[in-house]
Enzyme design. Structure first.
Site, short mmCIF file in Angstrom:
data_model
loop_
_atom_site.label_atom_id
_atom_site.label_comp_id
_atom_site.label_asym_id
_atom_site.label_seq_id
_atom_site.Cartn_x
_atom_site.Cartn_y
_atom_site.Cartn_z
N SER A 43 0.79 -1.23 0.00
CA SER A 43 0.00 0.00 0.00
C SER A 43 0.83 1.29 0.00
O SER A 43 1.63 1.52 -0.89
CB SER A 43 -0.96 -0.04 1.19
OG SER A 43 -1.99 0.91 1.05
N HIS A 54 -7.70 -5.63 0.95
CA HIS A 54 -6.51 -4.83 0.68
C HIS A 54 -5.32 -5.26 1.54
O HIS A 54 -4.23 -5.48 1.02
CB HIS A 54 -6.84 -3.36 0.92
CG HIS A 54 -5.70 -2.44 0.60
ND1 HIS A 54 -5.10 -2.40 -0.64
CD2 HIS A 54 -5.05 -1.53 1.37
CE1 HIS A 54 -4.13 -1.49 -0.64
NE2 HIS A 54 -4.07 -0.96 0.56
N ASP A 101 -9.83 -6.93 -3.05
CA ASP A 101 -9.32 -5.56 -3.16
C ASP A 101 -9.63 -5.05 -4.56
O ASP A 101 -8.89 -5.30 -5.51
CB ASP A 101 -7.82 -5.52 -2.89
CG ASP A 101 -7.24 -4.11 -2.94
OD1 ASP A 101 -8.01 -3.15 -3.18
OD2 ASP A 101 -6.02 -3.96 -2.72
#
Length: 249
Positions: free
Chosen positions: A149, A227, A200
């Site tokens: 991320s 995610h 995700d």
């Protein structure tokens, strides 16, 4: 006579206090961790190390490897915006890799966890330089970089500039992939495991669309994971990661 006795008691009390201070202070000095040296807590280490002149220290965690395997690369874990180095410790990832003979280290990025903010982290060039200094301070040569991320803002500029200094790259739905061109990705020869959860539907498709231009990539999709797929499916994540690490040369 009473005055003399009082003075004697005060002198004795002062002598006892001086003796206690003499005995306790050296022990306190010996038990205080020095800057830049390792202090082990339970299974994992927490370390502060100086980054460079004028830069604040960075905080990281390391699980001591039982027996480092020959030719096995170091593994450096970054983290997402809502997480810190503690994530990889709590998940058991550091201990798992250490048990397999890998040196596994997780850091707190600037402004997260126990690492103070750094001005250099405000630009892509500065974030690239930050990772460069981290690798130097940790003594890591050609590690595998794990980047979920938000940490893509750090890992991708480094990958594009210094991909030859990484033994492998594991992006987990990182941000910032659209900031680079297909031609830039094609120039990178770093073995890459593109990893994400199939639930995700935000960052993962965009990251895959861009990162698939890396010529030496493979894809691992964790079924039923979102995610932060490593939290949703830790066993599957660890299995995919270890499989990738073991095939690196």
């Amino acid at each position: 006579m009473l005055l003399v006795r009082s003075r004697l008691w005060l002198l004795l009390l002062g002598a006892l206090l001086a003796l206690l201070l003499y005995l306790l202070l050296p022990a306190a000095r010996r038990s205080r961790p020095d800057e830049g040296k390792r202090a082990w807590w339970a299974a994992n280490g927490t370390v502060r190390t100086g980054m460079a002149a004028g830069e604040p220290p960075v905080f990281y965690r390391e699980a001591p490897a039982a027996a480092a395997g020959p030719g096995r690369p170091d593994v450096l874990f970054l983290h997402g915006q809502a997480f810190t180095s503690k994530t990889w410790e709590a998940l058991g990832t550091l201990a798992l890799l250490a048990g397999e003979g890998y040196r596994a280290v997780a850091i707190d990025l600037p402004g997260y966890g126990d690492s103070p903010p750094m001005e250099m982290a405000l630009t892509a060039q500065g974030r690239r330089a930050f990772l460069d200094r981290v690798l130097q301070e940790l003594g890591m040569q050609r590690p595998v970089l794990i980047s979920p991320s938000m940490s893509g803002r750090f890992s991708l500029p480094f990958l594009l500039a210094h991909g030859d200094r990484l033994a492998g790259f594991v992006p987990i739905a990182p941000v910032g992939t659209k900031d680079f061109t297909a031609e830039q990705y094609r120039a990178v020869q770093t073995p890459t495991l593109i990893l994400y959860g199939d639930h995700d539907t935000g960052l993962a498709p965009q990251a895959l669309q861009n990162l698939q231009h890396l010529p030496k990539h493979r894809v691992a999709v964790l079924s039923g994971a979102g995610h932060a797929c490593y939290l949703d499916k830790p066993e599957e994540f660890h299995r995919a990661l270890l499989g990738f690490l073991r095939q690196l040369k």
